[in-house]
Design a protein around this motif. Sequence first.
Motif: not given
Ligand SMILES: [Zn+2]
Length: 415
Positions: A80-84, A125-127, A193-195, A250-252, A328-330
């Motif tokens: 649910t969280h990558v930077h492709i 992708s967040v994105g 939406i990514k904030l 995300e992250h926390g 993963t925040d890849a």
């Molecule tokens: Zn990220």
Amino acid sequence: MTRFLFVLASFVGIAAALADAQPAQRVTIRAGRLLDGRGGSRENVVVTIDGGTIVSVGGASGPVTHDLSKYTLLPGFIDTHVHIGWHFGKDGRFDNTGETPDDRLKAAIENARITVMNGFTTVQSVGEARDLELRSALEKESLPGPRILTSVRQINERTGAQRGERGAPPVLATPEQLRQAVREAKAGGADLIKLFASASIRDGGKQTMTDEQLQAACGEASAQGLRTLVHAHSPESIKASVLAGCTQIEHGNFATDEVLKLMADKGTYFDPNVGLVLQNYLENKAKFLGIGNYTEEGFAAMEKGIPVVLDMFKRALRTPKLKIVYGTDAVAGAHGRNIEEAIVRVTQGGQKPMDAIVSLTSMSAASMRKSDTIGAIAPGLQADLVAVEGNPLADITALRHVVFVMKGGKAIRKP
Ligand SMILES: [Zn+2]
């Protein structure tokens, strides 16, 4: 005679078209073990797929299209969280000096390929806007890659604000400017939406968007039918985001028991990243160091963060009803290794293998509001399937050994 030949040619043409379409329609897979993504486990099962959709899951004998009786079959994995698009340039550095748009697209296509080949059939992708270009290139050229959801852009406390005078402190966006930014993201094709509610972990992770700004952005997104993924490290930023009705944190990294419980109470999805992102930065330190906030201090903060995040994750697991998704925040260097997060969650965090697999599949699909199409092996869902060598319930590292990948009924990797 001419007429006869014409009729014959038409008939042959139609027959050829049917022959082409029919075998591809119905596909069967025998699995030695099947984990359905919802907590169920069965042995010696045949999955039948018609037109890319799973139509039945049951015991059956006889020949099958894909005999995977030596392997474990699971739903396609979801991140649910990558930077492709993030990658290292030709000079091996993250700033990609001298790259053309075509170089960037090629690198993103390669990231997509290694991601899906390692079992991830859907990523979020967040994105950035370039995600749209990547998605259409993959579709147009039938290249291997995961389904891609994208936020197209990222929104922070200054998005849409008028520029301040030179040298003056940065100007904060008004609530209306943020609502406008959300509407623009939607119009630009954003699936979510990514904030940024807090600073990066390299800069301490303190709250950056005000409570009022978060209420405006998440309120507008929800009015527009969009989910909101919020980068938030400090307890204050998490609390403000949850109370503003944002849908996923995300992250926390610095989440306290109090805010973990708050997320559980409000049904907010939580995406902790304990196993890949920080480790990957440290492994590739020379490629990032000196660019933006990738400073020695930033790296020291990330190194210190690894045990902090692991402790937070263990407390998250002990929080009843907390909906932990898989992300993963890849970034550059991490693509294709997305499964490492699951391995750390289980081997170091103490998560049960079955719970990690449910998080990786059906829970993440639910977080994307896609439970009716992906995230499980069940009739009516898309045939997104992965087979691995070994039994991941006994040894989670089996998930590294992907031998078969199918997306929407199409096999893209075979043993
Ligand atoms: Zn990220």
